[in-house]
Motif scaffolding. Sequence first.
Motif, PDB file in Angstrom:
ATOM      1  N   TYR A 295     -15.040 -25.898  32.177  1.00 27.32           N
ATOM      2  CA  TYR A 295     -15.615 -24.661  31.857  1.00 27.32           C
ATOM      3  C   TYR A 295     -14.973 -23.677  32.373  1.00 27.32           C
ATOM      4  O   TYR A 295     -14.709 -22.659  31.629  1.00 27.32           O
ATOM      5  CB  TYR A 295     -17.119 -24.708  32.839  1.00 27.32           C
ATOM      6  CG  TYR A 295     -18.278 -25.581  32.610  1.00 27.32           C
ATOM      7  CD1 TYR A 295     -18.972 -26.184  33.430  1.00 27.32           C
ATOM      8  CD2 TYR A 295     -18.308 -26.279  31.141  1.00 27.32           C
ATOM      9  CE1 TYR A 295     -20.144 -26.913  33.177  1.00 27.32           C
ATOM     10  CE2 TYR A 295     -19.194 -26.863  30.698  1.00 27.32           C
ATOM     11  CZ  TYR A 295     -20.239 -27.283  31.942  1.00 27.32           C
ATOM     12  OH  TYR A 295     -21.086 -28.320  31.560  1.00 27.32           O
ATOM     13  N   VAL A 296     -14.300 -23.852  33.288  1.00 24.67           N
ATOM     14  CA  VAL A 296     -13.398 -22.937  33.709  1.00 24.67           C
ATOM     15  C   VAL A 296     -12.276 -22.547  32.765  1.00 24.67           C
ATOM     16  O   VAL A 296     -11.872 -21.360  32.774  1.00 24.67           O
ATOM     17  CB  VAL A 296     -12.767 -23.363  35.105  1.00 24.67           C
ATOM     18  CG1 VAL A 296     -11.614 -22.369  35.566  1.00 24.67           C
ATOM     19  CG2 VAL A 296     -13.663 -23.291  36.269  1.00 24.67           C
ATOM     20  N   ASN A 297     -11.743 -23.702  32.265  1.00 26.48           N
ATOM     21  CA  ASN A 297     -10.637 -23.351  31.218  1.00 26.48           C
ATOM     22  C   ASN A 297     -11.263 -22.475  30.148  1.00 26.48           C
ATOM     23  O   ASN A 297     -10.759 -21.566  29.489  1.00 26.48           O
ATOM     24  CB  ASN A 297     -10.245 -24.597  30.414  1.00 26.48           C
ATOM     25  CG  ASN A 297      -9.406 -25.369  31.621  1.00 26.48           C
ATOM     26  OD1 ASN A 297      -8.947 -24.810  32.621  1.00 26.48           O
ATOM     27  ND2 ASN A 297      -9.285 -26.763  31.565  1.00 26.48           N
ATOM     28  N   GLN A 298     -12.641 -22.971  29.457  1.00 25.48           N
ATOM     29  CA  GLN A 298     -13.012 -22.080  28.419  1.00 25.48           C
ATOM     30  C   GLN A 298     -13.398 -20.809  29.057  1.00 25.48           C
ATOM     31  O   GLN A 298     -13.082 -19.857  28.156  1.00 25.48           O
ATOM     32  CB  GLN A 298     -14.317 -22.623  28.193  1.00 25.48           C
ATOM     33  CG  GLN A 298     -14.329 -24.144  27.493  1.00 25.48           C
ATOM     34  CD  GLN A 298     -13.629 -23.824  26.259  1.00 25.48           C
ATOM     35  OE1 GLN A 298     -14.066 -23.238  25.301  1.00 25.48           O
ATOM     36  NE2 GLN A 298     -12.749 -24.677  25.871  1.00 25.48           N
ATOM     37  N   PHE A 299     -13.659 -20.657  30.225  1.00 27.49           N
ATOM     38  CA  PHE A 299     -13.740 -19.129  30.755  1.00 27.49           C
ATOM     39  C   PHE A 299     -12.556 -18.317  30.574  1.00 27.49           C
ATOM     40  O   PHE A 299     -12.607 -17.119  30.149  1.00 27.49           O
ATOM     41  CB  PHE A 299     -14.372 -19.223  32.010  1.00 27.49           C
ATOM     42  CG  PHE A 299     -14.596 -17.781  32.617  1.00 27.49           C
ATOM     43  CD1 PHE A 299     -13.678 -17.153  33.343  1.00 27.49           C
ATOM     44  CD2 PHE A 299     -15.820 -17.461  32.770  1.00 27.49           C
ATOM     45  CE1 PHE A 299     -14.143 -15.956  33.965  1.00 27.49           C
ATOM     46  CE2 PHE A 299     -16.312 -15.979  33.177  1.00 27.49           C
ATOM     47  CZ  PHE A 299     -15.333 -15.475  33.945  1.00 27.49           C
ATOM     48  N   LYS A 300     -11.499 -19.006  30.809  1.00 29.72           N
ATOM     49  CA  LYS A 300     -10.021 -18.395  30.725  1.00 29.72           C
ATOM     50  C   LYS A 300      -9.914 -17.966  29.320  1.00 29.72           C
ATOM     51  O   LYS A 300      -8.972 -17.034  29.063  1.00 29.72           O
ATOM     52  CB  LYS A 300      -9.011 -19.245  31.438  1.00 29.72           C
ATOM     53  CG  LYS A 300      -9.141 -19.425  33.014  1.00 29.72           C
ATOM     54  CD  LYS A 300      -7.873 -20.220  33.304  1.00 29.72           C
ATOM     55  CE  LYS A 300      -8.051 -20.465  34.810  1.00 29.72           C
ATOM     56  NZ  LYS A 300      -7.259 -21.911  35.058  1.00 29.72           N
ATOM     57  N   THR A 301     -10.225 -18.619  28.421  1.00 28.79           N
ATOM     58  CA  THR A 301      -9.909 -18.502  27.144  1.00 28.79           C
ATOM     59  C   THR A 301     -10.540 -17.011  26.750  1.00 28.79           C
ATOM     60  O   THR A 301     -10.140 -16.319  25.977  1.00 28.79           O
ATOM     61  CB  THR A 301     -10.457 -19.409  26.117  1.00 28.79           C
ATOM     62  OG1 THR A 301     -11.793 -19.601  26.220  1.00 28.79           O
ATOM     63  CG2 THR A 301      -9.734 -20.812  26.491  1.00 28.79           C
ATOM     64  N   ILE A 302     -11.777 -16.835  27.218  1.00 34.10           N
ATOM     65  CA  ILE A 302     -12.224 -15.648  27.163  1.00 34.10           C
ATOM     66  C   ILE A 302     -11.974 -14.369  28.093  1.00 34.10           C
ATOM     67  O   ILE A 302     -11.774 -13.405  27.513  1.00 34.10           O
ATOM     68  CB  ILE A 302     -13.739 -15.679  27.005  1.00 34.10           C
ATOM     69  CG1 ILE A 302     -14.338 -17.074  26.014  1.00 34.10           C
ATOM     70  CG2 ILE A 302     -14.647 -14.645  26.684  1.00 34.10           C
ATOM     71  CD1 ILE A 302     -15.811 -17.083  26.215  1.00 34.10           C
ATOM     72  N   GLN A 303     -12.029 -14.932  29.123  1.00 34.38           N
ATOM     73  CA  GLN A 303     -11.474 -14.025  30.225  1.00 34.38           C
ATOM     74  C   GLN A 303     -10.502 -14.385  31.151  1.00 34.38           C
ATOM     75  O   GLN A 303     -10.884 -15.419  31.945  1.00 34.38           O
ATOM     76  CB  GLN A 303     -12.903 -13.496  31.206  1.00 34.38           C
ATOM     77  CG  GLN A 303     -12.555 -12.896  32.471  1.00 34.38           C
ATOM     78  CD  GLN A 303     -12.271 -11.420  32.266  1.00 34.38           C
ATOM     79  OE1 GLN A 303     -10.978 -11.241  32.079  1.00 34.38           O
ATOM     80  NE2 GLN A 303     -12.900 -10.625  32.384  1.00 34.38           N
ATOM     81  N   PRO A 304      -9.178 -14.030  30.954  1.00 35.32           N
ATOM     82  CA  PRO A 304      -8.145 -14.565  31.854  1.00 35.32           C
ATOM     83  C   PRO A 304      -8.512 -14.623  33.291  1.00 35.32           C
ATOM     84  O   PRO A 304      -8.198 -15.402  34.089  1.00 35.32           O
ATOM     85  CB  PRO A 304      -7.020 -13.831  31.516  1.00 35.32           C
ATOM     86  CG  PRO A 304      -7.302 -13.067  30.273  1.00 35.32           C
ATOM     87  CD  PRO A 304      -8.750 -13.041  30.045  1.00 35.32           C
ATOM     88  N   ASP A 305      -9.235 -13.379  33.714  1.00 33.21           N
ATOM     89  CA  ASP A 305      -9.406 -13.243  35.224  1.00 33.21           C
ATOM     90  C   ASP A 305     -10.503 -14.158  35.667  1.00 33.21           C
ATOM     91  O   ASP A 305     -11.668 -13.984  35.186  1.00 33.21           O
ATOM     92  CB  ASP A 305      -9.571 -11.883  35.455  1.00 33.21           C
ATOM     93  CG  ASP A 305      -9.775 -11.490  36.827  1.00 33.21           C
ATOM     94  OD1 ASP A 305      -9.466 -12.580  37.722  1.00 33.21           O
ATOM     95  OD2 ASP A 305     -10.332 -10.565  37.044  1.00 33.21           O
ATOM     96  N   LEU A 306     -10.402 -14.966  36.483  1.00 30.53           N
ATOM     97  CA  LEU A 306     -11.321 -15.872  36.794  1.00 30.53           C
ATOM     98  C   LEU A 306     -12.302 -15.113  37.637  1.00 30.53           C
ATOM     99  O   LEU A 306     -13.471 -15.692  37.691  1.00 30.53           O
ATOM    100  CB  LEU A 306     -10.625 -17.004  37.786  1.00 30.53           C
ATOM    101  CG  LEU A 306     -10.240 -18.394  36.859  1.00 30.53           C
ATOM    102  CD1 LEU A 306      -9.837 -19.561  37.767  1.00 30.53           C
ATOM    103  CD2 LEU A 306     -11.210 -18.569  35.898  1.00 30.53           C
TER     104      LEU A 306
END
Lengths: 807, 139
Positions: A295-306
């Motif tokens: 999920y985090v990786n996917q999140f990063k694809t949308i929003q680089p800033d965690l």
Amino acid sequence: PAGGAMEGLTLSEAEQRYYCDLFAYCDTESTKKVAPNGRVLELFRAAQLPSEVVLQIMELCGATRLGYFGRSQFYIALKLVAVAQSGLPLRVESLNTVKDLPLPRFVGPKNEQELRHTALYSSDADNSTPYSGVIPPPPGRVQVKKGSVSHDAGQQRTSTDQQESTSPVVSPQQSPPTSPHTWRKHNRHPSGGNNERPLAGPGPFWAPFSEAQPGSSTTGDPIWSGHSPPPHQENWVSFADTPPTSTLLAMHPASVQDQTTVRTVASATTANEIRRQSSSYDDPWKITDEQRQYYVNQFKTIQPDLNGFIPGSAAKEFFTKSKLPILELSHIWELSDFDKDGALTLDEFCAAFHLVVARKNGYDLPEKLPESLMPKLIDLEDTTVVPVISEVGDQSGEVGYSSSPAEAPPSKSPSMPSLNQTWPELNQSSEQWETFSERSSSSQTLTQFDSNIAPADPDTAIVHPVPIRMTPSKIHMQEMELKRTGSDLANPTSPLLVKPPDLSEENNMSSSKFVAGNTVADGYSSSDSYTSDPEQIGSTITRQRSHSGTSPDNTAPPPPPPRPHPSHSRSSSLDMNRSFTVTPGQQQAGVVAYPPAVPPRPPPSQGAGPHVHRPVDAESLIAHTSTSPQQIPEQPNFADFSQFEAFAASSVNEEEEDEIETHSEVLQVEKSSDSAGSLRVTKTDARVEDKAAASVPVNAGKGTTPLAPPPKPIRRRLKSEDELRPDVEEHTQKTGVIAAVLASQPSIPRSVGKDKKAIQASIRRNKETNTVLARLNSELQQQLKDVLEERISLEVQLEQLRPFSHL
Amino acid sequence: MAVCIAVIAKENYPLYIQSITTENELKFHYTVHTSLDVVDEKISAMGKALVDQRELYLGLLYPTEDYKVYGYVTNSKVKFVMVADSSNTALRDNEIHSMFQKLHNSYIDVMCNPFYNPGDCIHSRAFDNMVTSMMMQVC
């Protein structure tokens, strides 16, 4: 008895083998004799039996007596589980008498493994189950790369299983929903196994793989070492399977490797595929480490800033790819957007993703966000469950938790406790709010306080604190700031909750008129925020936001005397009369808060019409009534009021008169006007006004509607002090009794010369008047209640008498 | 305490309407419809004021012998109409006001959902639950 029962226990071959396997599974210490209670209990829990039944079983089999599960006890217990699951009463006799008892079914994380295992068993068993046919298909389901792996592994496993010489289990594994006989084996289970998870809905479920979690792959018995996380991981991604038996533990590391590699490959696959592979268990919707990582990786694809947010539109596109119906996506969004800000933080995103995955695997969406998916808890879980992921979890955890350390400890348990912890903090903040609302008009206070009190119920309030705690974190605050500035009203964020107090503080500091308005507005909005349900925390934030956002704007246009609400009689009158800079702002807010209270009042005001010479003033009075309480705490007001030192207590009488008139619903209108007239002589001190104003909130606090427009004539009289007077006078709403009391008071002539003495005297008088008025008010309240009761009874009678004709 | 709650869009079509009693539902629908006129009248009356005053509780729109109709309008011209039973005499304005606030908050939450297109009917379960809780209070 346990031993005796053992002899008496007849197990079919399938049962024998099944039980043996289960025992082996439970036999973590490889004693071949005793199964530790912990594992057995887990097993029984997975049997989905009520706890009383489980206890009964334990007792019957003798484990309770022995304190452990010997082989015989274990077998008995298993048989009893089967009995219980068949709906038969638990009796020792039934152990041997019941024929053709299906094998006990254990639902739970182990399911896949067991499923697979049973599939294996059944595949080479006589009872041809579809499993044999099932095994091949799954590989096809698995991603291409993994498919081959799993397939091979599956075959490999099959052979190994056969080596185990356990007969296939008679299990109705045909349909996914039926809880398959799950073998509690170690994580490694054949990937090719069919995915009929007992839990899974219809959707083909990716043969859950047991893959050792990265963090836990070190131990030989990784899966069961933890608790739920392992099971989830099994289902996470279809990976190469490994022999399910314990003897193959040694293979774990190897398989782990494979799985790891496969897993990494998997993560490279499309989101949809991977989504399908993950699952959430009936156990709290925990997110495994790999899942979270994904999920985090996917999140990063949308929003680089965690630590940043995913805007709603981007999230919408992303989740629309999952091909879930919009309605369900909408529901998922509602569940996961915890702070209701229209954007997803990392935690929210993970929760949403998890829900999507679950849904795609056939799980029904919960009505409320599961605890484990709540932003805070997710972080905690990560930190507590897997140290490896702790960093990731901590990041968000810290972000979310920086301001709520208290929540960390207990969050593991149901969200309630942790939320409860935040509640005190919330209470504190709510104190701030409440103080603000106090400053707002009495009617406002009343309204908001009631609402504020309402959510005090722990159940409802529980959810309330969460968003507040989340957002105050620095990072989020900054984000919120950005967001807020970006779109003022459009993007309500929780920082608002934090912000308004600041705003109010500032406002209080400054003596600008806006201060009052803002304060009031904020107070109003803040208290508004508490009126909302706990679940609607975000909405409260929203409201605050909108209020905070608007109030400054509202008060921004400096209190141009001609208030821009011509329709608001009050406001217009106030504008005319008001010389207070503060007034406009206050009035605005006061007016805002006022409307609810006003409607009931019209009659009295109109009744007072005749008495009133100047309707406008009366209205201004009303507005004032609402605003003046607000003014009280504000410095500027006092400063302004001090100007009116000259006004003696006489004005107090007048305001009291006004109060009397306005306050009484119908009773005293005529009286008050008369008495008011007599008391018109004096003028009230500014401070008197304040006091009276203070008394008004008290009165209002009793639940009565705000003061009605005082008799106009009274207003008119004090023409010279019109500006001041309205403030003071509107607070006075007393009945004729008070009027009489006031009348008894010597009207203090205006003596500008003897300021101090006059002021002090007037203060004293006003104080007395206030107490009298307060008493009167309570009496009036009582009268009002009585009248209402009468009315109710009358209505009831009417209802009874009236034939049932409803429009 | 309400027997019927309706959310009317700007164009005066219902986004959401729910009644507590299954019978007489049509009656409530009709009542809500007729109350829209009163709402519009009040809006236009207030129209002279700046829009900042808009997000307001309209108060009792009109009472009938059996029930009272309350209205609330948001800045975006979305109207909330609540029909409350007259037998609940103790229903104070404050309570009605707070109920509308809750409604408004829930509505905002629905709006925040990117999957909700403004103008669609409201299918949100959370919104339903909130409305039901408000209505259930009566019985």
